[in-house]
Design a protein around this motif. Structure first.
Motif, PDB file in Angstrom:
ATOM      1  N   TRP A  88       0.815  -1.219   0.000  1.00 34.25           N
ATOM      2  CA  TRP A  88       0.000   0.000   0.000  1.00 34.25           C
ATOM      3  C   TRP A  88       0.847   1.266   0.000  1.00 34.25           C
ATOM      4  O   TRP A  88       0.380   2.310  -0.445  1.00 34.25           O
ATOM      5  CB  TRP A  88      -1.028  -0.042   1.119  1.00 34.25           C
ATOM      6  N   VAL A  89       2.093   1.190   0.446  1.00 32.74           N
ATOM      7  CA  VAL A  89       2.989   2.334   0.245  1.00 32.74           C
ATOM      8  C   VAL A  89       3.200   2.538  -1.257  1.00 32.74           C
ATOM      9  O   VAL A  89       3.105   3.659  -1.775  1.00 32.74           O
ATOM     10  CB  VAL A  89       4.347   2.108   0.958  1.00 32.74           C
ATOM     11  N   ALA A  90       3.423   1.435  -1.970  1.00 30.19           N
ATOM     12  CA  ALA A  90       3.608   1.542  -3.419  1.00 30.19           C
ATOM     13  C   ALA A  90       2.341   2.060  -4.085  1.00 30.19           C
ATOM     14  O   ALA A  90       2.389   2.962  -4.936  1.00 30.19           O
ATOM     15  CB  ALA A  90       3.999   0.181  -4.003  1.00 30.19           C
ATOM     16  N   ALA A  91       1.185   1.500  -3.676  1.00 27.84           N
ATOM     17  CA  ALA A  91      -0.070   1.939  -4.291  1.00 27.84           C
ATOM     18  C   ALA A  91      -0.298   3.421  -4.029  1.00 27.84           C
ATOM     19  O   ALA A  91      -0.650   4.186  -4.934  1.00 27.84           O
ATOM     20  CB  ALA A  91      -1.234   1.111  -3.738  1.00 27.84           C
ATOM     21  N   GLY A  92      -0.048   3.845  -2.773  1.00 32.38           N
ATOM     22  CA  GLY A  92      -0.213   5.254  -2.452  1.00 32.38           C
ATOM     23  C   GLY A  92       0.733   6.125  -3.265  1.00 32.38           C
ATOM     24  O   GLY A  92       0.358   7.190  -3.753  1.00 32.38           O
TER      25      GLY A  92
END
Lengths: 308, 366
Positions: free
Chosen positions: B209-213
């Motif tokens: 989710w860091v990547a998605a964000g």
């Protein structure tokens, strides 16, 4: 020498099939300027319908259970069936988007392609099992040249392909319909002003292109009798290579598509025979990238400037 | 006149403090939310749902990054999974062989944010860069030309990647052998058609989710920047954009390279996820098409729309497992129907809060 001649013959046979498929891509691109992704599925259905027609007629290919005209019957049947299919696809999916941006038509084409593949896989339609095409053409070796035995089926595949290409050449350059097709491809708006029924001509283009793809499907199934299931990636790949053939020859150019098809077939099989048999797709797409880099208009195409 | 213009622009410029907040707050929120997902929500919902959430995150990275090309720029790439493959294999070999070369075994070093995780994050970036490089090589020849050649070239590229990966050798698992092997041997020993097995499971909700964000923030900010507007202008009318002095080829290639970079990161995340194997069959045409459908459905150019579509298309098949025969048919029909009835995609260029009904709702809430 034997290997060379063998590869030359196989390459010509495969290449002429690519050429038949490429003609459909290039005709559609010439008129509507989009890649008809569903074309590879029409080709796939050509192969599958051939199998189904033979099955319905009870021709198993064993102990001469079929008459001499079996192949001719099957090829005409599948050409009619796929021609109709092409007509329906154009009417239902592409015509409503005639004035939409090209990218929308392209996405729709991918949608149609996925639809044909996956609905073909349904158990009550074609199913998910690969099938074996019955041998309807004589397979015996006719004669031998320098150690290469030439089978009747190989000559028939090449012969029928070239006959169909000659037929198309006559339709495009020798009939009124062909004249209309060339006019629409040259300039749709002006063609409409000259009284050419543009929509009908586009429909006919799809019918003719799809019929050729169907014939290629039959010939492919005859030469390589193992028919993969409808959603198998090989079909899309064969179609893609045919499209590459159309680009290499110069998209929109009929003779370019024929020459490009033969060239792709030869490049692929010579690469497979002399370099590495596992990388045959790599040669074709490398050729595509080279052509796009150095001669984007294709070998026989004319360079055009995009205008407003 | 000159002076007054300077004054006016200075007056409009936000103060340093305000600028710092608006620059740093969104990334901080992303990291906070990712940590919340990882430490609180993940354990609470159990293994299965956590896995679904991880899959959603990876799909979001793929779809939102493809949106840069297919949405903003109006080009058409259908080989996004190939960049995922490139990134996945690059990241996988860095992590796998890195572990052996540094620590002599595959044993995970340290916990959350430990040395293993550090290596993993570096590997993700390496995967992204490898994919970006591939994107540059593929994009340059095809993007110079008419848009639809990109479709064919990306599909062809996907096929080349697949064939090359299947020709690689088996994964090595003997520490001494690995230590003695040359880098080329290591890079070509990634499992062939069986897939790259034995990769440590380092992907978790936090990193996904860091990547998605990051992709979401990047895309949204890009859209509002001058570069993003240049991309949108290419999509609307390439010739007019060129006439306005926009170097169209450069911008198109740039967007394509950004997209490939994030797809590479998604590949690294996918490679180290529990319950997936990195193999060439998994990341073929089908995967690329799925991502295209997410973008088209969500709205070409809408970051939030693509995100929602990506989440929906991951969750729905899980919920409707018994209809799996019909899934691809349903996708295909949806694609055709959306194009016929709503050619700009469900949300078009708009973000969620720009839809009239939602806007009304937001306003009445104030």
């Amino acid at each position: 020498m034997t290997k060379f001649l063998q590869t030359l013959m196989d390459g010509t046979a495969v290449g002429s099939l690519y050429a038949l498929i490429a003609l459909g891509y290039t005709m559609v691109y010439g008129i509507l300027r989009f890649i008809n992704f569903a074309h590879s599925d029409v080709f796939m259905l050509g192969a599958w319908f051939s199998y189904e027609v033979a099955k319905i007629m009870g021709w198993t290919g064993q102990d001469q259970s079929h008459p001499v005209w079996a192949s001719a019957f099957v090829i005409v049947a599948v050409m009619v069936a796929c021609g109709t299919l092409g007509f329906v696809i154009e009417r239902g999916a592409y015509r409503p988007l005639r004035s939409a941006p090209r990218i929308n038509v392209l996405i729709t084409a991918i949608g149609v392609s996925l639809f044909l593949e996956n609905s073909g896989q349904l158990p009550f339609l074609l199913g998910t099992q690969p099938q074996r095409m019955p041998t309807l053409m004589p397979e015996h070796a006719l004669f031998a040249v320098a150690g290469v035995s030439v089978r009747a089926v190989d000559l028939l595949v090449i012969g029928i392909s070239f006959a169909l290409m000659a037929l198309l050449e006559w339709i495009i350059y020798g009939t009124k319909l062909g004249l209309a097709m060339r006019a629409v491809s040259y300039d749709t708006k002006v063609a409409a002003l000259m009284g050419i029924p543009v929509d009908r001509v586009i429909s006919m283009t799809f019918v003719v292109g799809s019929a050729l793809a169907a014939a290629a499907g039959f010939l492919y199934a005859t030469k390589y009798p193992g028919i993969n299931q409808p959603a198998h990636p090989t079909w899309v790949l064969l179609g893609l290579k045919a499209f590459v053939a159309a680009v290499v020859g110069g998209i929109g150019n009929l003779r370019g598509a024929m020459a490009g098809g033969l060239m792709i077939g030869l490049v692929e099989l010579f690469g497979a025979a002399y370099l590495s048999p596992h990388l045959r797709d790599v040669y074709v797409f490398t050729l595509l990238i080279l052509v796009l880099l150095f001669r984007p208009e294709g070998l026989l195409g004319k360079a055009t400037i995009e205008k407003v | 006149m000159e002076a007054s213009f300077q004054d006016r622009s200075a007056a409009l410029r936000p103060s340093m403090g305000k600028a710092a907040v608006s620059a740093l707050l969104p990334p901080a929120v992303v990291i906070g939310l990712a940590a919340l997902l990882h430490f609180v929500i993940g354990p609470a919902i159990g293994y299965f749902y956590a896995k679904v959430l991880t899959d959603v995150g990876i799909a979001v990275v793929m779809a939102v990054s493809l949106n840069l090309v297919n949405g903003y720029t109006g080009q058409f790439s259908i080989g996004h999974a190939a960049f995922m493959t490139v990134g996945g294999y690059a990241a996988g070999s860095v992590v796998y062989y890195g572990h052996y070369l540094i620590w002599g075994s595959l044993q995970q070093q340290g916990g959350f944010l430990g040395p293993s995780t550090l290596l993993y994050v570096v590997a993700l970036l390496v995967g992204g860069l490898a994919a970006a490089l591939a994107g540059f090589v593929v994009g340059l020849p095809s993007l110079r030309l008419r848009g639809d050649y990109l479709a064919i070239v990306t599909l062809g590229f996907g096929e080349i990647v697949r064939v090359l990966v299947t020709r690689t050798n088996d994964v090595l698992f003997d520490a001494d052998e690995i230590a003695a092997a040359s880098p080329v041997t290591l890079l070509t020993s990634v499992g062939g058609s069986l897939g790259f097995t034995g990769l440590p499971f380092l992907t978790n909700l936090f990193w996904v989710w860091v990547a998605a964000g990051a992709v979401i923030l990047f895309s949204y900010r890009l859209k509002r920047s001058d570069q993003g507007r240049a991309l949108l202008s290419i999509r609307e009318d390439e010739i007019a954009a060129e006439a306005m002095g926009i170097p169209t080829t450069r911008f198109k290639v740039q967007a394509f390279v950004y997209a490939a970079f994030f797809a590479g990161i998604a590949g690294g995340l996918f490679a180290h996820e529990v319950g997936t194997t990195l193999n060439p069959q998994e990341l073929g045409f089908q995967k690329s098409f799925e991502v295209v459908i997410m973008v088209v459905l969500g709205g070409m150019g809408s970051v939030t729309g693509t995100t929602i579509a990506a989440a929906a298309l991951v969750i729905l098949p899980e919920a409707l497992r018994s209809f799996s025969d019909y899934r691809m048919i349903a996708y295909a029909l949806t694609l055709i129907l959306v194009m016929l009835l709503r050619p700009q995609g469900l949300m078009g260029l708009r973000e969620v809060w720009e839809i009239p009904a939602v806007r009304k709702l937001l306003r009445s809430g104030r």
